[in-house]
Write an enzyme that holds these catalytic residues in place. Structure first.
Site, PDB file in Angstrom:
ATOM      1  N   GLY A 222       0.825  -1.215   0.000  1.00 56.99           N
ATOM      2  CA  GLY A 222       0.000   0.000   0.000  1.00 56.99           C
ATOM      3  C   GLY A 222       0.845   1.245   0.000  1.00 56.99           C
ATOM      4  N   ASN A 223       0.225   2.382   0.257  1.00 54.34           N
ATOM      5  CA  ASN A 223       0.974   3.636   0.348  1.00 54.34           C
ATOM      6  C   ASN A 223       0.388   4.505   1.451  1.00 54.34           C
ATOM      7  OD1 ASN A 223      -1.038   5.599  -0.829  1.00 54.34           O
ATOM      8  ND2 ASN A 223      -0.907   4.087  -2.485  1.00 54.34           N
ATOM      9  N   ARG A 224       1.041   5.628   1.704  1.00 58.24           N
ATOM     10  CA  ARG A 224       0.698   6.415   2.893  1.00 58.24           C
ATOM     11  C   ARG A 224      -0.397   7.450   2.668  1.00 58.24           C
ATOM     12  NH1 ARG A 224       5.959   9.016   4.118  1.00 58.24           N
ATOM     13  NH2 ARG A 224       4.667  10.242   5.512  1.00 58.24           N
TER      14      ARG A 224
END
Ligand code: CTP
Length: 421
Positions: A222-224
Site C-alpha cells: 500500500g501507500n501512505r
C-alpha cells in the site's frame, strides 16, 4: 445568518441559554438577549453580553445602547422603543428557558415585562423551550397553555426527562439540549434566497486515498495516502454547487456531507469504478495514490511464515487509470492529475505528464518535504497547465482545494465551458 431574539425567563436552566447563544453565534447568527427580572437571579447580563457582543435588556423603560440594532447591523439614528425595534428586526423570537409563568403569560397575552411585551409585539416565528419542575410541566394549566400557543403557530422544543434541579427529583422538565433548540430556531427561518454557485449543475468525479494490492488474504502492498486532499477537493466542489462523486480507496476519514461516495480497495477496483463514473463526469480530479504495481499472483489464504524460507513477491504493472481515462475523454471534460514528485525537476516531470496522460492540469506535490503531503493537514503545490504554472503557497488542504478548483474554473472559462469563475 439570521437575527435571533432570545428571551430568557427565570429558572435554573437559564445558564444553559448561554450555550444556545454561543452555538447560534458560532453558526453565524446575530443574537440579542432580553431577560426577565427573575432570570437575573440565575444568570447575569454579563454572560449574555460577553457571548453576543450586544447589550442585554431587562426593563421596558431602559434605553437600549444599541437602539434595537443586532450585532453587525448599523445602529439606527433615532432611539427607537427597544422592544418594538428588536422584534421589528428579528427573524425569530425564541424563549429559552420558558418558565411555566412566562408560558402562562404568553398564552394569556400579558405584557408585564420586556420579554412578554416583545412577544406580544412580535410578528416573527416563536420558538419555545420550556424548562420547569416536572409537576409544573404536567399540570393541566401548563399543558393547556402550551396547546394554545402551539395552535397559534409556536414551535415547542419539548423538555427532556432525567434528573431535575431539585435534589433527588427525576422527571420531565429539563431544558432541551442547546443544539436541539438551535436546530428548532433554524427550522423556522425562511430559507435563504437561492444563491447561484459557481459549479452548479456540474458533475465532478474525485478519487481519494491510496490503493492496497493483496499479497495474500491479509497482507497488502500500500501507500501512505490518507485521502485528505481528495476529501477536501470533494467538499469544496460540493460547496460550490457541484454534483460530486467520490471514489475512496481505503479512506478512514469522515466523508464530506452531500457527496456520493464509492469505496474501493485495489487499483483494479478503482479502475472499474472510475471507468463506470467517468463518462458522466464534467471534471475529474484524480487525487488518489494508485499503485503502479501489484503482486502478480496473490495467495488466497494467509501465507504461513514457518512454511517459507524467505518470501519473494513478484510485481506486475497496474493500468495507469488516469492515462486510460485521458484516452477516453470527450469534449467538455476537464481532467486534473496529481503528481507526487521528489525534489529538483518536480515541475518539469509533472509537466511531462500533461501530454502523456491527456490532462488539462497536473497538481505537483514535492514529496521530498516531510512537512507537507501524505497524511498532513497542509500542503504546498504547483498547478501546471499547458500555458503556465501557479505556485499555491503552504496552507490547509482546504485552501489548496480551493486553488485547484479556481484553476479548473479558469481552464473551463478559457475553453468556453460551463463552471466558470
Ligand atoms: N495514476 C493512475 N493510475 C496509476 C498510477 C497513477 O491513475 N496506476 C494517477 C494518479 O491518481 C495521479 C497521477 O496518475 O493523478 C500520478 O501520476 P504519476 O505521477 O504518473 O504516477 P506515478 O506512478 O507517481 O508516476 P511516475 O512513477 O511515472 O513518476
Amino acid at each position: 445568518m439570521a437575527r435571533i431574539l432570545l428571551g430568557v425567563s427565570g429558572g435554573i436552566a437559564a445558564y444553559k441559554a448561554v450555550e444556545v447563544v454561543r452555538l447560534a453565534t458560532a453558526a453565524g447568527h446575530a443574537v440579542r438577549v432580553v431577560q426577565t427580572p427573575a432570570s437575573l437571579r440565575f444568570v447575569g447580563r454579563a454572560s449574555f453580553e460577553g457571548v453576543t457582543g450586544a447589550p442585554v435588556l431587562v426593563d421596558e423603560f431602559e434605553a437600549d445602547p444599541a437602539r434595537g440594532a443586532f450585532p453587525g447591523d448599523p445602529p439606527p439614528d433615532h432611539a427607537a422603543i427597544s422592544h418594538l425595534e428588536l422584534v421589528r428586526r428579528c427573524d425569530v423570537l425564541c424563549v429559552a428557558p420558558a418558565s411555566a409563568n412566562t408560558l402562562a403569560k404568553l398564552a394569556g397575552g400579558q405584557a408585564d415585562n420586556l420579554l412578554t411585551s416583545a412577544a406580544l409585539a412580535s410578528p416573527a416565528p416563536l420558538v419555545l423551550a420550556p424548562a420547569m419542575n416536572d409537576r409544573m410541566w404536567s399540570h393541566p394549566a401548563t399543558q393547556a397553555n402550551l396547546e394554545l400557543l402551539r395552535s397559534r403557530g409556536a414551535v415547542v422544543v419539548p423538555p427532556g426527562t432525567g434528573r431535575l434541579a431539585s435534589k433527588g427529583e427525576w422527571g420531565t422538565g429539563r431544558l432541551a439540549d442547546p443544539a436541539d433548540i438551535l436546530a428548532a430556531i433554524e427550522s423556522v427561518l425562511e430559507p435563504a434566497p437561492f444563491a447561484p454557485r459557481s459549479l452548479d449543475g456540474l458533475r465532478v468525479l474525485v478519487t481519494a486515498g491510496g490503493t492496497r494490492e493483496a499479497i495474500d488474504s491479509v497482507r497488502y502492498v500500500g501507500n501512505r495516502s490518507s485521502g485528505r486532499m481528495g476529501l477536501a477537493l470533494a467538499a469544496e466542489a460540493a460547496r460550490r454547487g457541484a454534483d460530486v462523486t467520490l471514489i475512496c480507496a481505503n479512506v478512514a476519514l469522515e466523508r464530506p456531507e452531500g457527496v456520493r461516495s464509492v469505496d474501493v480497495e485495489s487499483a483494479a477496483e478503482l479502475e472499474a469504478a472510475a471507468r463506470a463514473e467517468f463518462p458522466a463526469a464534467d471534471v475529474l480530479l484524480m487525487a488518489a495514490a494508485v499503485a503502479d504495481f501489484r503482486p502478480r499472483a496473490p495467495e488466497d489464504a494467509k501465507i504461513v511464515k514457518t512454511e517459507r524460507d524467505g518470501l519473494t513477491v513478484e510485481l506486475e504493472p497496474t493500468t495507469d487509470v488516469l492515462a486510460a481515462l485521458g484516452g477516453l475523454r470527450r469534449a467538455g471534460q476537464t481532467l486534473v492529475g496529481f503528481a507526487a514528485e521528489h525534489g529538483a525537476g518536480a515541475v518539469e516531470r509533472g509537466r511531462s505528464k500533461l501530454a502523456r496522460k491527456h490532462l488539462d492540469a497536473v497538481v505537483v506535490n514535492d514529496i521530498a518535504r516531510s512537512d507537507i503531503g501524505f497524511d498532513s493537514a497542509v500542503n504546498e503545490v504547483t498547478i501546471v497547465t499547458a500555458t503556465g504554472e501557479q505556485a499555491v503557497p503552504l496552507g490547509p488542504k482546504e485552501a489548496v482545494a480551493g486553488a485547484v478548483l479556481d484553476a479548473v474554473q479558469r481552464l473551463r472559462s478559457e475553453s468556453g465551458l460551463p463552471g466558470t469563475v
